[in-house]
Design a protein around this motif. Structure first.
Motif, PDB file in Angstrom:
ATOM      1  N   THR A 128      -5.034  24.175 -19.958  1.00  0.00           N
ATOM      2  CA  THR A 128      -6.302  23.505 -19.699  1.00  0.00           C
ATOM      3  C   THR A 128      -7.052  23.134 -20.974  1.00  0.00           C
ATOM      4  O   THR A 128      -8.063  22.453 -20.925  1.00  0.00           O
ATOM      5  N   GLY A 129      -6.563  23.616 -22.106  1.00  0.00           N
ATOM      6  CA  GLY A 129      -7.180  23.336 -23.391  1.00  0.00           C
ATOM      7  C   GLY A 129      -6.411  24.071 -24.467  1.00  0.00           C
ATOM      8  O   GLY A 129      -5.463  24.814 -24.171  1.00  0.00           O
ATOM      9  N   PRO A 130      -6.781  23.911 -25.732  1.00  0.00           N
ATOM     10  CA  PRO A 130      -6.079  24.609 -26.804  1.00  0.00           C
ATOM     11  C   PRO A 130      -6.119  26.130 -26.612  1.00  0.00           C
ATOM     12  O   PRO A 130      -7.183  26.742 -26.631  1.00  0.00           O
ATOM     13  N   GLY A 131      -4.954  26.731 -26.377  1.00  0.00           N
ATOM     14  CA  GLY A 131      -4.876  28.176 -26.200  1.00  0.00           C
ATOM     15  C   GLY A 131      -5.387  28.681 -24.862  1.00  0.00           C
ATOM     16  O   GLY A 131      -5.509  29.887 -24.661  1.00  0.00           O
ATOM     17  N   CYS A 132      -5.672  27.783 -23.932  1.00  0.00           N
ATOM     18  CA  CYS A 132      -6.219  28.164 -22.612  1.00  0.00           C
ATOM     19  C   CYS A 132      -5.231  27.762 -21.515  1.00  0.00           C
ATOM     20  O   CYS A 132      -4.736  26.633 -21.499  1.00  0.00           O
ATOM     21  N   TYR A 133      -4.977  28.715 -20.580  1.00  0.00           N
ATOM     22  CA  TYR A 133      -3.958  28.484 -19.559  1.00  0.00           C
ATOM     23  C   TYR A 133      -4.441  28.969 -18.192  1.00  0.00           C
ATOM     24  O   TYR A 133      -5.273  29.876 -18.098  1.00  0.00           O
ATOM     25  N   GLN A 134      -3.878  28.374 -17.147  1.00  0.00           N
ATOM     26  CA  GLN A 134      -4.091  28.820 -15.773  1.00  0.00           C
ATOM     27  C   GLN A 134      -2.741  28.979 -15.096  1.00  0.00           C
ATOM     28  O   GLN A 134      -1.835  28.178 -15.312  1.00  0.00           O
TER      29      GLN A 134
END
Length: 214
Positions: A128-134
């Motif tokens: 979902t963004g740099p270094g961000c996950y779902q």
């Protein structure tokens, strides 16, 4: 199938995380009762490096013998991979052996009678963004097929992440243990369709060799 199960326990008689001080006890079901048939003290030494830990683990596997069901409170990282490659069915339970041995045997025997496994369930990880996950583990946990929660999450949690949001039916025991040990900043909240976990890394940087053994 042989009715033997190996359990790693601590000094209090309950399961311990593999890597902590404890001993391996091999239990056998005889005449309707579970009896310990052999045991050995085990203290893995992470200061010996990965090669040293592999040797120590190989000695434990040789001691266990033909039994290929292993139970501990938590098994992670290199230890999980080595046991899995040796053909073990790995269970994570918190409690005393006699509280769960019969349950595990029943589940193992049911699994042995099952036809060819269903199509593997592989959760989709969304960045979902740099270094961000779902990622959602619900279907995986409900199906009992495909990858394990550890195989899905550990590559993310061992990498250079900032935040991982996880939807699950229940919190995986191994992740709950890592959370309790303070490895991550983690929050959990009930949702209509399960439990939503928000996991944040406490500090950035490379993992050292010892951390990879945890």
């Amino acid at each position: 199938m042989a009715r033997e199960i190996a359990v790693f326990v601590g000094n209090n008689g309950s399961t311990a995380a593999l890597g902590e001080p404890g001993k391996v006890i091999v239990y056998r079901r005889q005449q309707g009762k579970w009896q310990p048939v052999s045991e050995a003290v085990l203290q893995l030494d992470p200061t010996s490096g990965m090669a040293g830990v592999r040797q120590q683990l190989a000695a434990m596997i040789e001691f266990i013998g033909r039994c290929r069901v292993f139970v501990a409170r938590a098994v992670s990282g290199l230890l999980y991979k080595e046991l899995e490659q040796a053909g073990f069915s790995i269970w994570e339970f918190d409690g005393r052996p006699l509280e769960f041995l019969e349950y595990i045997l029943i589940q193992e025997e049911l699994a042995a009678r099952q036809p060819a496994p269903l199509k593997a369930v592989t959760p989709t990880v969304v960045e979902t963004g740099p270094g961000c996950y779902q990622v959602s583990l619900k279907e995986l946990q409900q199906s009992g097929t495909g990858m394990t929660s550890k195989q899905v999450l550990q590559p993310l949690l061992n990498g250079n992440f900032y935040l991982v949001e996880v939807l699950c039916g229940h919190i995986p025991p191994w992740l709950e243990a890592d959370w309790a040990c303070g490895k991550f900043d983690c929050t959990a909240e009930r949702a209509a369709d399960g439990v939503k976990l928000t996991i944040k890394k406490k500090s950035c940087g490379e993992y050292n060799e010892q951390a990879n053994l945890d």
